[in-house]
Design a protein around this motif. Sequence first.
Motif, mmCIF file in Angstrom:
data_model
loop_
_atom_site.group_PDB
_atom_site.id
_atom_site.type_symbol
_atom_site.label_atom_id
_atom_site.label_comp_id
_atom_site.label_asym_id
_atom_site.label_seq_id
_atom_site.Cartn_x
_atom_site.Cartn_y
_atom_site.Cartn_z
ATOM 1 N N GLY A 726 23.896 8.080 -3.913
ATOM 2 C CA GLY A 726 22.730 8.353 -3.086
ATOM 3 C C GLY A 726 23.033 9.431 -2.068
ATOM 4 N N GLY A 727 22.053 9.698 -1.221
ATOM 5 C CA GLY A 727 22.220 10.709 -0.191
ATOM 6 C C GLY A 727 21.041 11.651 -0.161
ATOM 7 N N SER A 728 21.256 12.791 0.437
ATOM 8 C CA SER A 728 20.190 13.768 0.608
ATOM 9 C C SER A 728 20.063 14.659 -0.629
ATOM 10 N N PHE A 729 18.818 14.847 -1.077
ATOM 11 C CA PHE A 729 18.530 15.731 -2.212
ATOM 12 C C PHE A 729 17.585 16.829 -1.762
ATOM 13 N N PRO A 744 7.855 18.093 1.020
ATOM 14 C CA PRO A 744 9.079 17.856 1.787
ATOM 15 C C PRO A 744 10.243 18.629 1.188
ATOM 16 N N LYS A 745 11.042 19.247 2.049
ATOM 17 C CA LYS A 745 12.145 20.072 1.559
ATOM 18 C C LYS A 745 13.379 19.250 1.198
ATOM 19 N N SER A 746 13.356 17.955 1.520
ATOM 20 C CA SER A 746 14.481 17.086 1.136
ATOM 21 C C SER A 746 14.010 15.642 1.126
ATOM 22 N N LEU A 747 14.723 14.817 0.353
ATOM 23 C CA LEU A 747 14.477 13.379 0.297
ATOM 24 C C LEU A 747 15.821 12.666 0.320
ATOM 25 N N THR A 748 15.851 11.518 0.993
ATOM 26 C CA THR A 748 17.059 10.698 1.021
ATOM 27 C C THR A 748 16.903 9.563 0.019
ATOM 28 N N LEU A 749 17.870 9.472 -0.905
ATOM 29 C CA LEU A 749 17.781 8.498 -1.991
ATOM 30 C C LEU A 749 18.846 7.421 -1.871
ATOM 31 N N LYS A 750 18.473 6.211 -2.306
ATOM 32 C CA LYS A 750 19.419 5.132 -2.523
ATOM 33 C C LYS A 750 19.551 4.933 -4.026
ATOM 34 N N THR A 751 20.767 4.683 -4.472
ATOM 35 C CA THR A 751 21.019 4.561 -5.904
ATOM 36 C C THR A 751 20.086 3.536 -6.548
ATOM 37 N N SER A 781 21.201 17.448 -5.619
ATOM 38 C CA SER A 781 21.967 16.742 -4.595
ATOM 39 C C SER A 781 22.584 17.745 -3.632
ATOM 40 N N SER A 782 22.781 17.319 -2.394
ATOM 41 C CA SER A 782 23.323 18.231 -1.380
ATOM 42 C C SER A 782 24.719 18.703 -1.747
ATOM 43 N N THR A 783 25.419 17.923 -2.564
ATOM 44 C CA THR A 783 26.752 18.330 -3.013
ATOM 45 C C THR A 783 26.676 19.267 -4.214
#
Length: 947
Positions: A726-729, A744-751, A781-783
Amino acid sequence: MTSLLGIALLALALSGPAGAFVPIGVGTSSHVSITRAALLQKVTETCRTVAEAAGRKFNPTGSSPEELVRAYLGPTATGEVSGAKFHSALQEIFVQNGLLDRDFANSAPHHFNSEAFSEGRGLITEGVVAIKANIRKENFQAARETLGRVLHTLQDFYSHSNWVELGNTDPYINLIRPDLPLDNLAGVDTATCSDCGSGICPNQILPNILNEKKLTSGYLGIFSSTKPSGKCSHGGVADLTSVTQPRGGINKDERRSDNVAVHDAAVNAATAASLQLLEDIRLAAGDNNFLRMMGIARSSVVCFVIDTTSSMSDDINEARAVVYEIIDGKKGTQDEPSEYILVPFNDPSFGPMIRTSDPDEMKAEISKLKAGGGGGDLAEMCLSGLQLALTGAPSSSYIYVFTDAIAKDIALKDTIIALIRTTKSTVSFFMTTASGRRRRSLTAASFNDYKDLALASGGQAIQVSKKLLPETTDLILDTSTSSVVTVLQRARNPGKDEIFPFVLDESLKNITIYITGTSISFTLTNPAGVSQSHNEASGKLGTIKTAGNLIRVRLNADKQAGTWKINIMTNQPYTLKVTGQSIITFIYNFVERFGGSHTGYAVLRGRPQAGQPATLMLSVIGRRGPSSITVGDVNLVPVFGPGPGATSTLTDMGNGDILLTVDAVPEGEFVVLLKGIDKVSNSEFQRQSTTRMSVSKVTIQAVVDSSVEAGKALKLPFSLMTQGSGGSFIIKARNDRSFPMSYPKSLTLKTGQYANATLTITPPASTPSGTDTTLTIKAKSSTGVDSNYAVLRFSVFSKITDFIQPVCDVVSVLADHCPNDVSQCKPFLWELSANLTDGNGTGIQSIFLRQGTGNLTYTPLSNPLIQANYNASCCSQIVEFIAVDKVGNVGRCYHSIVRSGGPPALPLSLPLWLCLLITAFTVIVAVPAGICLRDKAVKVFVGVKCL
């Protein structure tokens, strides 16, 4: 009527529980089978009309799509025609038809549930307006997708209402004629059904409803059991209202012992209604554009994306020479491209896209290209131009990019890959080196980016000097032809010595091998063991040409069927591709199953999910229909690795359709490889997809309706989920029309959990009706480890209030030269004159002869009243001509001079007093409803000519 992706129907019936497949008629009368039957009938009629008008015979050997296409276009000495695009067009319509049960399961208007008759007709009207506007702008894919949805709604009326219980056998024409009223609807307070405790009753409709011919439909509640008092329910396990008084249901989706008659009547009416709708679209579009919408055209579409900056003079001249060679060499032959597309780009501009089916028009347009301008950094808007081509050209097109610079708009690379995978188009780059040009150092862009895009699409990335560019354009001539198929394609980075076997079958012609790379040696060996090496320009097996990083091997015409081998020896990166011409091929889509009251399969809008089995739908196309092919193995094969690829399970659905399930999808990028037996020649064949695919741990779900009104905002909900960390996408969205968007330019996800968001897009009020828009949403993903995309299409339409058909007033008919004895008709002529007007003032756009072999003339279409005159031999006794107004309303003018006995013909010329006496008793003939533009009596002057 259940809506499944067409070829999945039988599989679900055989492999799933009873509740997973709700057929309309023992698995044979579903939405898909009704739609398929109507489409094939209407296409057959249209093909026969066009072929016979052109003096060609139309005698298909069977009813399969490939046999219809072959009979219509026909083989010539220059090649065969493929039915693949017709298959693809049918599947696009089937898929969108089925998706209404997933995306709009609880929408009463989409299914004519809950007495939503006005709203349901509104959807049909809006859809037909969009379809006709799309066809006018040659946006055929958008037209097909909307057509699938509209047909579903129209067909549901006959299964979900009491139309057939009222004794009606013909379609309800008012559903596709918004100028006609919806009459005799049951009021909201009117009880319509009796109770059916068992849930299976022959007829629940109340007697007074039947006697008064009141129209009603069943209420459906997926989340609630509430319905108005006394109203019918839809019925079935998924309908919660079916246990609320009055219980039961009146849907005719499934053929049961208690509803055989009404079920069959609903199927027949739905099929006839589908044919009516298709005929209206056909008349508005014209026969040729109707067939183009259905994918019945020569397979090749030539699309050029050309850099026009100052150093590109030589490249433009070569592209122009290639276009001229294609046009002049193939005009009038079976290999003539069905469409030409041109997209110029410069810096900072790109476009517009020019598309035409007229070769002379394309000649004129490409002759206008001049080199000039460009930015000082010498990197151009190449990918912007390519994006325009990918969204404008038909799927599975061949696109050729000419440039001598790297891409300035490299940020579009991910969007381009998403579009390539969605459209399955093949992109080849011709990049030349301009001497003396100053290039900036760009770490973000290089020729390798062009190689990545070419490989993703199955194309070539050719790097060559301007002087040698003409030596490489044979690639364009090879692929701008009918029935191009890929036998094998592989890539290696780094290279190594490796032997690649591939199967050539008897049907293949013009077989060509392409190798791109440097410092490459190879040996080619045929099934008899005869070999030819890379340094033999003309050998026993073929002719070898080298230019820049491209090696082209054209096999001799007497090639031997069987297993060939090519041994490539190099430690440098390279690509290998083997192509030929054949009508034996396959089409495919990655799909996912959806549940609900009607389960089915939906085409994935992005990459398949990692860690899950992958499901594909395939249609295999043979030389004499599906019965001429036996499918062997189908596998997903890694592009870069020599591994055997993934194993799979095949379910043969018949008619050449296959459901493929792959338990373990290869890591990295892969292609689909299919092997089988061609029964015509009893030889093994091999075909491969060209577009690379890979899996992702990220899933994007988004649904878009078929069309949006210009000037109004479209709110598009979408959901994002990851099975990885998870994390910021990061979210990025682009559309090919530059319509303003917010998201929205980003979303935070939980697995494993979906996050919901909304994108808003607003087409300007000035957007032309029929504009097709492609929207790409990407999540990363941000990574940067994982990403996926969704590609969506919708149409923009302008609000239309004109639904009045053009009107025809027959002024006079002079048939006095026509004898009763038809055998004596040849020397005689008859005439008709009529006045044509457009009832609501938008103006008549076209008039054409539908029936009759005579001569039709008319005054200018700009006139408010158009005078039409027709004359023909008395042997041609029926005339019908069509008037279409500027928004697609269709009117007909029909007249027949066919006589069924009666007194002998009067003398050709009569005295004035006798003429007046006879005309005073002229017969008034009532024209049947639905035949003429306006139902009215017309005077027919038979055998009268006044002195």
